[in-house]
Design a protein around this motif. Structure first.
Motif, PDB file in Angstrom:
ATOM      1  N   ALA A   1      47.623  19.055  89.412  1.00  0.00           N
ATOM      2  CA  ALA A   1      47.518  19.584  90.777  1.00  0.00           C
ATOM      3  C   ALA A   1      48.364  18.753  91.742  1.00  0.00           C
ATOM      4  O   ALA A   1      49.011  19.305  92.640  1.00  0.00           O
ATOM      5  CB  ALA A   1      46.056  19.617  91.219  1.00  0.00           C
ATOM      6  N   ASP A   2      48.390  17.444  91.556  1.00  0.00           N
ATOM      7  CA  ASP A   2      49.263  16.593  92.377  1.00  0.00           C
ATOM      8  C   ASP A   2      50.728  16.919  92.113  1.00  0.00           C
ATOM      9  O   ASP A   2      51.533  17.005  93.051  1.00  0.00           O
ATOM     10  CB  ASP A   2      48.998  15.112  92.081  1.00  0.00           C
ATOM     11  CG  ASP A   2      47.712  14.590  92.708  1.00  0.00           C
ATOM     12  OD1 ASP A   2      47.163  15.248  93.617  1.00  0.00           O
ATOM     13  OD2 ASP A   2      47.251  13.516  92.278  1.00  0.00           O
TER      14      ASP A   2
ATOM     15  N   GLY B   1      46.253  21.584 100.689  1.00  0.00           N
ATOM     16  CA  GLY B   1      46.157  22.990 100.324  1.00  0.00           C
ATOM     17  C   GLY B   1      46.939  23.330  99.072  1.00  0.00           C
ATOM     18  O   GLY B   1      46.511  24.165  98.267  1.00  0.00           O
ATOM     19  N   GLU B   2      48.090  22.699  98.872  1.00  0.00           N
ATOM     20  CA  GLU B   2      48.889  22.947  97.671  1.00  0.00           C
ATOM     21  C   GLU B   2      48.183  22.383  96.433  1.00  0.00           C
ATOM     22  O   GLU B   2      48.208  22.991  95.367  1.00  0.00           O
ATOM     23  CB  GLU B   2      50.285  22.345  97.821  1.00  0.00           C
ATOM     24  CG  GLU B   2      51.116  23.021  98.889  1.00  0.00           C
ATOM     25  CD  GLU B   2      51.321  24.503  98.619  1.00  0.00           C
ATOM     26  OE1 GLU B   2      51.754  24.860  97.510  1.00  0.00           O
ATOM     27  OE2 GLU B   2      51.025  25.307  99.524  1.00  0.00           O
TER      28      GLU B   2
ATOM     29  N   LEU C   1      43.649  23.161 105.632  1.00  0.00           N
ATOM     30  CA  LEU C   1      44.126  22.565 104.382  1.00  0.00           C
ATOM     31  C   LEU C   1      45.564  22.067 104.505  1.00  0.00           C
ATOM     32  O   LEU C   1      46.094  21.457 103.587  1.00  0.00           O
ATOM     33  CB  LEU C   1      44.029  23.582 103.240  1.00  0.00           C
ATOM     34  CG  LEU C   1      42.634  23.874 102.728  1.00  0.00           C
ATOM     35  CD1 LEU C   1      42.646  25.069 101.786  1.00  0.00           C
ATOM     36  CD2 LEU C   1      42.049  22.662 102.024  1.00  0.00           C
ATOM     37  N   ASP C   2      46.190  22.347 105.642  1.00  0.00           N
ATOM     38  CA  ASP C   2      47.577  21.921 105.859  1.00  0.00           C
ATOM     39  C   ASP C   2      47.649  20.484 106.356  1.00  0.00           C
ATOM     40  O   ASP C   2      48.256  20.191 107.390  1.00  0.00           O
ATOM     41  CB  ASP C   2      48.271  22.864 106.847  1.00  0.00           C
ATOM     42  CG  ASP C   2      48.404  24.261 106.314  1.00  0.00           C
ATOM     43  OD1 ASP C   2      48.585  24.409 105.089  1.00  0.00           O
ATOM     44  OD2 ASP C   2      48.322  25.217 107.109  1.00  0.00           O
ATOM     45  N   VAL C   3      46.990  19.590 105.632  1.00  0.00           N
ATOM     46  CA  VAL C   3      46.987  18.177 105.996  1.00  0.00           C
ATOM     47  C   VAL C   3      47.588  17.360 104.857  1.00  0.00           C
ATOM     48  O   VAL C   3      47.461  17.709 103.682  1.00  0.00           O
ATOM     49  CB  VAL C   3      45.565  17.660 106.309  1.00  0.00           C
ATOM     50  CG1 VAL C   3      45.012  18.346 107.546  1.00  0.00           C
ATOM     51  CG2 VAL C   3      44.630  17.847 105.144  1.00  0.00           C
ATOM     52  N   ALA C   4      48.235  16.290 105.220  1.00  0.00           N
ATOM     53  CA  ALA C   4      48.819  15.392 104.220  1.00  0.00           C
ATOM     54  C   ALA C   4      47.730  14.496 103.637  1.00  0.00           C
ATOM     55  O   ALA C   4      46.805  14.083 104.341  1.00  0.00           O
ATOM     56  CB  ALA C   4      49.916  14.542 104.858  1.00  0.00           C
TER      57      ALA C   4
ATOM     58  N   ALA D   1      46.711  24.738  93.213  1.00  0.00           N
ATOM     59  CA  ALA D   1      46.932  24.510  91.778  1.00  0.00           C
ATOM     60  C   ALA D   1      45.617  24.633  91.013  1.00  0.00           C
ATOM     61  O   ALA D   1      45.576  25.219  89.924  1.00  0.00           O
ATOM     62  CB  ALA D   1      47.555  23.130  91.547  1.00  0.00           C
ATOM     63  N   HIS D   2      44.537  24.120  91.580  1.00  0.00           N
ATOM     64  CA  HIS D   2      43.235  24.249  90.915  1.00  0.00           C
ATOM     65  C   HIS D   2      42.804  25.717  90.826  1.00  0.00           C
ATOM     66  O   HIS D   2      42.233  26.134  89.815  1.00  0.00           O
ATOM     67  CB  HIS D   2      42.160  23.430  91.638  1.00  0.00           C
ATOM     68  CG  HIS D   2      42.275  21.964  91.448  1.00  0.00           C
ATOM     69  ND1 HIS D   2      42.518  21.361  90.227  1.00  0.00           N
ATOM     70  CD2 HIS D   2      42.184  20.939  92.347  1.00  0.00           C
ATOM     71  CE1 HIS D   2      42.557  20.050  90.377  1.00  0.00           C
ATOM     72  NE2 HIS D   2      42.359  19.766  91.651  1.00  0.00           N
ATOM     73  N   VAL D   3      43.084  26.518  91.854  1.00  0.00           N
ATOM     74  CA  VAL D   3      42.771  27.947  91.787  1.00  0.00           C
ATOM     75  C   VAL D   3      43.499  28.568  90.598  1.00  0.00           C
ATOM     76  O   VAL D   3      42.911  29.318  89.811  1.00  0.00           O
ATOM     77  CB  VAL D   3      43.140  28.668  93.103  1.00  0.00           C
ATOM     78  CG1 VAL D   3      43.022  30.187  92.943  1.00  0.00           C
ATOM     79  CG2 VAL D   3      42.256  28.193  94.256  1.00  0.00           C
ATOM     80  N   PHE D   4      44.783  28.255  90.436  1.00  0.00           N
ATOM     81  CA  PHE D   4      45.560  28.800  89.313  1.00  0.00           C
ATOM     82  C   PHE D   4      44.997  28.326  87.974  1.00  0.00           C
ATOM     83  O   PHE D   4      44.940  29.086  87.013  1.00  0.00           O
ATOM     84  CB  PHE D   4      47.029  28.407  89.432  1.00  0.00           C
ATOM     85  CG  PHE D   4      47.734  28.992  90.634  1.00  0.00           C
ATOM     86  CD1 PHE D   4      47.274  30.149  91.255  1.00  0.00           C
ATOM     87  CD2 PHE D   4      48.853  28.383  91.141  1.00  0.00           C
ATOM     88  CE1 PHE D   4      47.924  30.683  92.356  1.00  0.00           C
ATOM     89  CE2 PHE D   4      49.520  28.905  92.231  1.00  0.00           C
ATOM     90  CZ  PHE D   4      49.056  30.058  92.855  1.00  0.00           C
TER      91      PHE D   4
END
Length: 144
Positions: free
Chosen positions: A129-130, A92-93, A70-73, A97-100
């Motif tokens: 999320a963005d 991944g970030e 998930l560490d991809v741009a 956000a969607h998990v939260f």
């Protein structure tokens, strides 16, 4: 209220969504999906999930991802839609956000997400999320 207690309540609240994710992730195991615990995202990530157009999808505390990491741009929804020239974000970030969001809204997440436009730049959940992926803040989809 301590953060761990709130996290536990959020995990329990979104359990119906997480169960959907676990079923989908488990179905992918026979086709090459590999589970990995991501403590920072409070999620079980199924990498190399074999279905879909590419990218990732979150269901509760489960992230289904077609790639190896998930560490991809990646580009934001607004950038892809040609609305603006956003810098790249880390996938991944965005999914974290969607998990939260799921942990806060529990079983209400999916109906609200769909009512807000589904997978599109118009969806306030995707824009939030963005925003979170850009700044590390602002995962909540409504103004405070």
């Amino acid at each position: 209220m301590p953060r761990m207690l709130l996290g536990g309540i959020g995990i329990a609240w979104t359990l119906p969504n997480t169960l959907l994710g676990l079923v989908a992730g488990a179905a992918g195991l026979a086709f090459g999906a590999r589970p990995r615990l991501d403590r920072r995202a409070c999620a079980l990530v199924f990498q190399r999930w074999p279905w879909g157009p590419g990218g990732a999808m979150t269901l509760g505390n489960v992230i289904l991802h077609t790639g190896d990491t998930l560490d991809v741009a990646c580009t934001t929804y607004a950038h892809r839609a040609g609305i603006c020239e956003d810098p790249m974000i880390v996938l991944g970030e965005h999914e974290r956000a969607h998990v939260f969001q799921y942990m806060a809204l529990g079983p209400l997440f999916l109906p609200l997400y769909l009512a807000c436009g589904g997978i599109s730049v118009r969806n306030r959940f995707e824009r939030a999320a963005d925003r979170y992926a850009h700044s590390g803040r602002g995962w909540w989809p409504w103004p405070a």
